[in-house]
Design a protein around this motif. Structure first.
Motif, PDB file in Angstrom:
ATOM      1  N   THR A 101       1.385   7.049  -5.248  1.00  0.00           N
ATOM      2  CA  THR A 101       0.728   7.455  -4.000  1.00  0.00           C
ATOM      3  C   THR A 101       0.705   6.296  -3.013  1.00  0.00           C
ATOM      4  OG1 THR A 101      -1.591   6.932  -4.544  1.00  0.00           O
ATOM      5  CG2 THR A 101      -0.751   9.062  -5.281  1.00  0.00           C
ATOM      6  N   GLY A 102       0.120   6.578  -1.871  1.00  0.00           N
ATOM      7  CA  GLY A 102      -0.102   5.535  -0.878  1.00  0.00           C
ATOM      8  C   GLY A 102       1.165   4.986  -0.253  1.00  0.00           C
ATOM      9  N   GLY A 103       1.103   3.693   0.028  1.00  0.00           N
ATOM     10  CA  GLY A 103       2.216   3.027   0.673  1.00  0.00           C
ATOM     11  C   GLY A 103       1.876   2.560   2.073  1.00  0.00           C
ATOM     12  N   PHE A 104       0.649   2.863   2.524  1.00  0.00           N
ATOM     13  CA  PHE A 104       0.296   2.541   3.902  1.00  0.00           C
ATOM     14  C   PHE A 104      -0.846   1.521   4.028  1.00  0.00           C
ATOM     15  CE2 PHE A 104       2.092   6.824   3.831  1.00  0.00           C
ATOM     16  CZ  PHE A 104       3.133   6.665   4.730  1.00  0.00           C
ATOM     17  N   ASP A 105      -1.476   1.162   2.910  1.00  0.00           N
ATOM     18  CA  ASP A 105      -2.626   0.253   2.960  1.00  0.00           C
ATOM     19  C   ASP A 105      -2.239  -1.150   2.504  1.00  0.00           C
ATOM     20  OD1 ASP A 105      -4.328   2.369   3.691  1.00  0.00           O
ATOM     21  OD2 ASP A 105      -4.570   2.949   1.592  1.00  0.00           O
ATOM     22  N   LYS A 106      -2.752  -2.142   3.216  1.00  0.00           N
ATOM     23  CA  LYS A 106      -2.518  -3.530   2.800  1.00  0.00           C
ATOM     24  C   LYS A 106      -3.253  -3.835   1.485  1.00  0.00           C
ATOM     25  CE  LYS A 106      -0.270  -6.279   5.906  1.00  0.00           C
ATOM     26  NZ  LYS A 106       0.534  -5.336   6.631  1.00  0.00           N
ATOM     27  N   THR A 107      -4.464  -3.281   1.368  1.00  0.00           N
ATOM     28  CA  THR A 107      -5.241  -3.472   0.134  1.00  0.00           C
ATOM     29  C   THR A 107      -5.715  -2.112  -0.369  1.00  0.00           C
ATOM     30  OG1 THR A 107      -7.305  -3.821   1.342  1.00  0.00           O
ATOM     31  CG2 THR A 107      -6.044  -5.786   0.772  1.00  0.00           C
ATOM     32  N   ASN A 108      -5.918  -2.040  -1.684  1.00  0.00           N
ATOM     33  CA  ASN A 108      -6.355  -0.802  -2.316  1.00  0.00           C
ATOM     34  C   ASN A 108      -7.354  -1.168  -3.408  1.00  0.00           C
ATOM     35  OD1 ASN A 108      -6.578   1.441  -4.095  1.00  0.00           O
ATOM     36  ND2 ASN A 108      -4.574   2.202  -3.460  1.00  0.00           N
ATOM     37  N   LYS A 109      -8.631  -0.959  -3.110  1.00  0.00           N
ATOM     38  CA  LYS A 109      -9.685  -1.367  -4.045  1.00  0.00           C
ATOM     39  C   LYS A 109      -9.609  -0.584  -5.360  1.00  0.00           C
ATOM     40  CE  LYS A 109     -11.361  -4.441  -1.366  1.00  0.00           C
ATOM     41  NZ  LYS A 109     -10.990  -5.831  -1.627  1.00  0.00           N
ATOM     42  N   ASN A 110      -9.244   0.704  -5.306  1.00  0.00           N
ATOM     43  CA  ASN A 110      -9.108   1.488  -6.540  1.00  0.00           C
ATOM     44  C   ASN A 110      -8.004   0.920  -7.428  1.00  0.00           C
ATOM     45  OD1 ASN A 110     -11.162   3.323  -5.973  1.00  0.00           O
ATOM     46  ND2 ASN A 110      -9.792   4.603  -4.754  1.00  0.00           N
ATOM     47  N   PHE A 111      -6.914   0.528  -6.810  1.00  0.00           N
ATOM     48  CA  PHE A 111      -5.820  -0.094  -7.551  1.00  0.00           C
ATOM     49  C   PHE A 111      -6.282  -1.404  -8.188  1.00  0.00           C
ATOM     50  CE2 PHE A 111      -2.228  -3.070  -7.657  1.00  0.00           C
ATOM     51  CZ  PHE A 111      -1.325  -2.366  -8.440  1.00  0.00           C
ATOM     52  N   GLU A 112      -6.989  -2.217  -7.417  1.00  0.00           N
ATOM     53  CA  GLU A 112      -7.429  -3.527  -7.927  1.00  0.00           C
ATOM     54  C   GLU A 112      -8.403  -3.374  -9.099  1.00  0.00           C
ATOM     55  OE1 GLU A 112      -8.544  -6.412  -4.991  1.00  0.00           O
ATOM     56  OE2 GLU A 112      -6.799  -5.953  -3.734  1.00  0.00           O
ATOM     57  N   LYS A 113      -9.158  -2.273  -9.139  1.00  0.00           N
ATOM     58  CA  LYS A 113     -10.089  -2.046 -10.251  1.00  0.00           C
ATOM     59  C   LYS A 113      -9.374  -1.867 -11.588  1.00  0.00           C
ATOM     60  CE  LYS A 113     -13.779   0.138  -7.574  1.00  0.00           C
ATOM     61  NZ  LYS A 113     -14.391   1.419  -7.206  1.00  0.00           N
ATOM     62  N   ILE A 114      -8.120  -1.377 -11.549  1.00  0.00           N
ATOM     63  CA  ILE A 114      -7.424  -1.149 -12.826  1.00  0.00           C
ATOM     64  C   ILE A 114      -6.610  -2.356 -13.288  1.00  0.00           C
ATOM     65  CG2 ILE A 114      -7.350   1.343 -12.492  1.00  0.00           C
ATOM     66  CD1 ILE A 114      -4.381   1.065 -11.873  1.00  0.00           C
ATOM     67  N   ILE A 115      -6.559  -3.416 -12.480  1.00  0.00           N
ATOM     68  CA  ILE A 115      -5.806  -4.615 -12.888  1.00  0.00           C
ATOM     69  C   ILE A 115      -6.299  -5.139 -14.239  1.00  0.00           C
ATOM     70  CG2 ILE A 115      -5.289  -7.039 -12.329  1.00  0.00           C
ATOM     71  CD1 ILE A 115      -5.011  -6.189  -9.403  1.00  0.00           C
ATOM     72  N   PRO A 116      -7.630  -5.288 -14.454  1.00  0.00           N
ATOM     73  CA  PRO A 116      -8.090  -5.782 -15.763  1.00  0.00           C
ATOM     74  C   PRO A 116      -7.684  -4.860 -16.915  1.00  0.00           C
ATOM     75  CG  PRO A 116      -9.861  -5.934 -14.156  1.00  0.00           C
ATOM     76  CD  PRO A 116      -8.756  -5.144 -13.510  1.00  0.00           C
ATOM     77  N   LYS A 117      -7.676  -3.543 -16.675  1.00  0.00           N
ATOM     78  CA  LYS A 117      -7.288  -2.588 -17.722  1.00  0.00           C
ATOM     79  C   LYS A 117      -5.807  -2.747 -18.072  1.00  0.00           C
ATOM     80  CE  LYS A 117     -10.788   0.789 -16.436  1.00  0.00           C
ATOM     81  NZ  LYS A 117     -11.080   2.074 -15.825  1.00  0.00           N
ATOM     82  N   PHE A 118      -4.975  -2.906 -17.062  1.00  0.00           N
ATOM     83  CA  PHE A 118      -3.553  -3.151 -17.327  1.00  0.00           C
ATOM     84  C   PHE A 118      -3.384  -4.461 -18.105  1.00  0.00           C
ATOM     85  CE2 PHE A 118      -1.450  -0.631 -13.587  1.00  0.00           C
ATOM     86  CZ  PHE A 118      -1.596   0.536 -14.306  1.00  0.00           C
ATOM     87  N   LYS A 119      -4.099  -5.484 -17.659  1.00  0.00           N
ATOM     88  CA  LYS A 119      -3.951  -6.812 -18.273  1.00  0.00           C
ATOM     89  C   LYS A 119      -4.302  -6.787 -19.759  1.00  0.00           C
ATOM     90  CE  LYS A 119      -4.958 -11.662 -17.453  1.00  0.00           C
ATOM     91  NZ  LYS A 119      -5.689 -12.657 -16.671  1.00  0.00           N
ATOM     92  N   GLU A 120      -5.358  -6.062 -20.128  1.00  0.00           N
ATOM     93  CA  GLU A 120      -5.780  -6.057 -21.537  1.00  0.00           C
ATOM     94  C   GLU A 120      -4.858  -5.236 -22.436  1.00  0.00           C
ATOM     95  OE1 GLU A 120      -9.248  -2.624 -21.698  1.00  0.00           O
ATOM     96  OE2 GLU A 120      -9.813  -4.640 -21.065  1.00  0.00           O
TER      97      GLU A 120
END
Length: 197
Positions: A101-120
């Motif tokens: 989805t998306g493609g138009f926002d410089k930042t995406n807080k929902n996306f950033e919330k899942i970074i720790p989940k991906f990392k683990e």
């Protein structure tokens, strides 16, 4: 591993048929669509089902022309299509992470919330990241006259989890472009590219 990746076909059946011919010739292990397989979801199910004939796992994320729900509901009724949005798929030593989805926002807080989940979830595996939007400040997000239009949030994820490859799309002007962020190869495969890792 041999990956066949493509993006932004926007429902063009001639392009998709050409992609299917390339896949038949190349015999990849995995097929990846980085979003916008359809034009505003028109014939979405038909377009996805065309990939059944490849007999190859087909990982797909929604672009800005599909919704995660539409993609998920179609994929769940197949044995070959895997919805990768906000999810992971593991093959041997490799783990695929997807966010569409998306493609138009410089930042995406929902996306950033899942970074720790991906990392683990990495667990010493080699990461292949698939997003619709490109990361900020690369050859894949720069547009003439208006400059860099990519996502700072995606760039943050790349700099955090260090994928070996990042596949993205969205900006058609940059189809076929490649770049690097540190040791991560970033590419917009356009209407089809083989990636060997």
């Amino acid at each position: 591993m041999k990956i066949f990746a493509f993006t932004d076909t926007h429902g063009e059946e001639k392009i998709i048929n050409k992609i299917l011919s390339q896949i038949k010739k190349e015999s990849p292990n995995i097929i990846i669509c980085a979003g916008d397989i359809s034009d505003l979801s028109k014939n979405l199910k038909k377009l996805i089902l065309k990939f059944k004939e490849t007999n190859t796992p087909f990982l797909i994320i929604p672009g800005n022309h599909e919704t995660p729900k539409e993609i998920r509901e179609i994929c769940e009724k197949t044995s070959f299509a895997i919805p990768l949005h906000k999810s992971a798929y593991t093959v041997g030593d490799y783990i695929f992470f997807g966010y569409g989805t998306g493609g138009f926002d410089k930042t995406n807080k929902n996306f950033e919330k899942i970074i720790p989940k991906f990392k683990e979830r990495i667990n010493n595996k080699k990461v292949i990241l698939v997003t619709h939007a490109p990361p900020y400040k690369t050859n894949l997000d720069k547009l003439d006259q208006i400059g860099h239009q990519g996502s700072l949030s995606i760039r943050k994820l790349i700099e955090t989890i260090h994928p070996i490859v990042h596949i993205c799309g969205h900006l058609h002007e940059n189809a076929g472009n490649i770049d690097k962020i540190n040791n991560t190869l970033i590419l917009n495969p356009g209407n089809g590219k083989i990636i060997e890792i």
